[in-house]
Write an enzyme that holds these catalytic residues in place. Sequence first.
Site, short mmCIF file in Angstrom:
data_model
loop_
_atom_site.label_atom_id
_atom_site.label_comp_id
_atom_site.label_asym_id
_atom_site.label_seq_id
_atom_site.Cartn_x
_atom_site.Cartn_y
_atom_site.Cartn_z
N GLY A 303 -1.55 -15.27 22.57
CA GLY A 303 -2.94 -14.81 22.65
C GLY A 303 -3.83 -15.81 21.96
O GLY A 303 -3.48 -16.37 20.92
N CYS A 310 -12.52 -11.86 18.01
CA CYS A 310 -12.37 -13.30 18.18
C CYS A 310 -13.57 -13.91 18.88
O CYS A 310 -14.11 -13.34 19.83
CB CYS A 310 -11.17 -13.61 19.06
SG CYS A 310 -9.68 -12.87 18.48
N ASP A 383 -0.38 -10.57 21.52
CA ASP A 383 -1.25 -10.40 20.36
C ASP A 383 -2.73 -10.24 20.75
O ASP A 383 -3.32 -11.14 21.33
CB ASP A 383 -1.08 -11.63 19.45
CG ASP A 383 -2.02 -11.62 18.26
OD1 ASP A 383 -2.53 -10.54 17.92
OD2 ASP A 383 -2.23 -12.70 17.68
N ARG A 446 -5.82 -21.01 9.01
CA ARG A 446 -5.42 -20.51 10.32
C ARG A 446 -6.15 -21.27 11.43
O ARG A 446 -5.66 -21.42 12.52
CB ARG A 446 -5.74 -19.02 10.40
CG ARG A 446 -5.37 -18.39 11.69
CD ARG A 446 -5.53 -16.88 11.64
NE ARG A 446 -4.70 -16.26 12.65
CZ ARG A 446 -5.10 -15.99 13.88
NH1 ARG A 446 -6.31 -16.26 14.25
NH2 ARG A 446 -4.26 -15.46 14.74
N GLU A 517 -14.08 3.07 38.63
CA GLU A 517 -13.48 4.28 39.17
C GLU A 517 -12.27 4.72 38.33
O GLU A 517 -12.00 5.91 38.16
CB GLU A 517 -13.03 4.02 40.62
CG GLU A 517 -12.59 5.26 41.34
CD GLU A 517 -12.02 4.91 42.71
OE1 GLU A 517 -12.64 5.30 43.71
OE2 GLU A 517 -10.97 4.24 42.77
N GLY A 519 -11.91 4.38 35.17
CA GLY A 519 -12.29 4.89 33.86
C GLY A 519 -12.97 6.24 34.00
O GLY A 519 -13.08 6.77 35.12
#
Length: 531
Positions: A303, A310, A383, A446, A517, A519
């Site tokens: 990911g 993000c 992830d 990171r 549709e 949802g």
Amino acid sequence: DGFPAPRLFSQGVSYTYDDVIFLPGYIGFPADAVDLSTRLSRRIPLSIPCVASPMDTVSEAAMAAAMASLGAAAVVHCNTEPHLQASIVRAAKSRRLPFVSSVPLFSPASTPSLSDFAGHDYGLVTERGDSLSKLVGVAVAAETSSRQAPLPVSEYMRPAPRSVSASFDFEQAAAFLADEGLDYAPLVSDDGEVIDLITVNDVERIRSYPKLGKPSLGADGKFVVAASIGTREDDKRRLEQLVKAGANAIVVDSSQGNSIYQIDMIKYAKKMYPEVDLIGGNVVTIAQAQNLVASGVDGLRVGMGSGSICTTQEVCAVGRGQNYLRKLEKITGLRVADVFKVGTVFYVFLKKFMGVVQSERKATAVYKVASYAKDHNVPVIADGGISNSGHIVKALSLGASTVMMGSFLAGSHEAPGTYEYKDGHRVKKYRGMGSLEAMTKGSDARYLGDTLKLKVAQGVVGAVADKGSVLRFIPYTMQAVKQGFQDLGASSLQSAHELLRSETIKLEVRTGAAQVEGGIHGLVSYEKKAF
Ligand code: XMP
């Protein structure tokens, strides 16, 4: 009818979980027969495919103990001093109870005020006021002196009741309290270390949740706990402390894992600590995965820029579609404007870079990387971007062995931080590890920004609504995932992966209208309550 996965995912289009839909298969078994057991990494089995993200608003001791007791796992974040991260790992591994209450500890001469109890009904009094010295009594918050010159706690503490062994599991500890007629009992390790306190209220709370399944236990007989490290030279010291603390798996935490820094760290860790599983990432392409697999990783995290907080795809223009999210707005159930009123928020920054909040994203990464990793027996963690059980079914059916979740678990009882009220909503802070706020604390490595003078944020700070305990909502979520697998005709993760490979599982792309549709629609209003 429908497309097999290889055909759908080879058209140069990057799809999100919401872009695709599976066609139903044949149901030949009850949903309860679906086996969700899986692996976190090559040598670490889990009973359910859930992993908590290494984020400082998601995974500390309480989350790690709760996830392990559910048969899942958490990755303790590294946005803190190495010895503190190691003590979080130790705290989670030092018990068999599904929770950590972090009871306050006092020395006999101390004069705690009500606020020192931090909301707890009790505190433990030990010889030196730390967990390594002998237990001498229990301080009851309601009995704390409110006079001008407060009394030392030793003057009014209650004698220490009989202790519960930290090796007791929940049922054993509950039976102990009932048999002894106690309202509470200290939890003490075999070495006499004071660990925590268990109360009848804890017992009643846990009893009201769905029954716990098989916990995740390592070869040491203790809870499985993973921890993350960065790729700097001093992370080698962090790694050493984490391994000593008993971390079962190490996640090398990087937003773009295909780097010389990560590969060097993986090789070093594999050589120094061959007994510990190493998870590399993040990757979104087969080429990236190849390099990490060649370095010897035992798991891959997939990911990039698809997480709810993000902004990597916007800021750096790299990543790959994984999920469709109206980002924080969708996961919090709050209006974006409300969400970003909470905490320190770089709203101007946000507006500039985060067209994200209104836009939708595309994705394919899990399928591509998992189809490669399968041949090398390397489990894949999908992830980020999980906001409902359907996304979990999709990630797992597309080849992932587990899903890693940040926002889905943030805001829970077990997530670090305290609740606050904002515009009538009870919320907890949730922040990206690439947000300026988190990077100021150290997580910049990171994003390989540690040597840069100018830090560019790749994440935001927000808040998520109170979700209650993960001990309650994860079992419900897993039941929904089982029903999804049943509809597909897959009785296990392995069976789903085989059906995908044999091209029995078919998919279709959903148009925008089909997604609407699919949802909730057509209602004047509805109350959004997940659990
Ligand atoms: P969810 O969608 O579950 O995503 O909230 C959690 C995952 O997002 C990643 N993460 C970040 N990605 N900027 C990013 O681009 C950030 O600040 C950030 N913080 C976390 C991470 O992979 C996590 O597991």
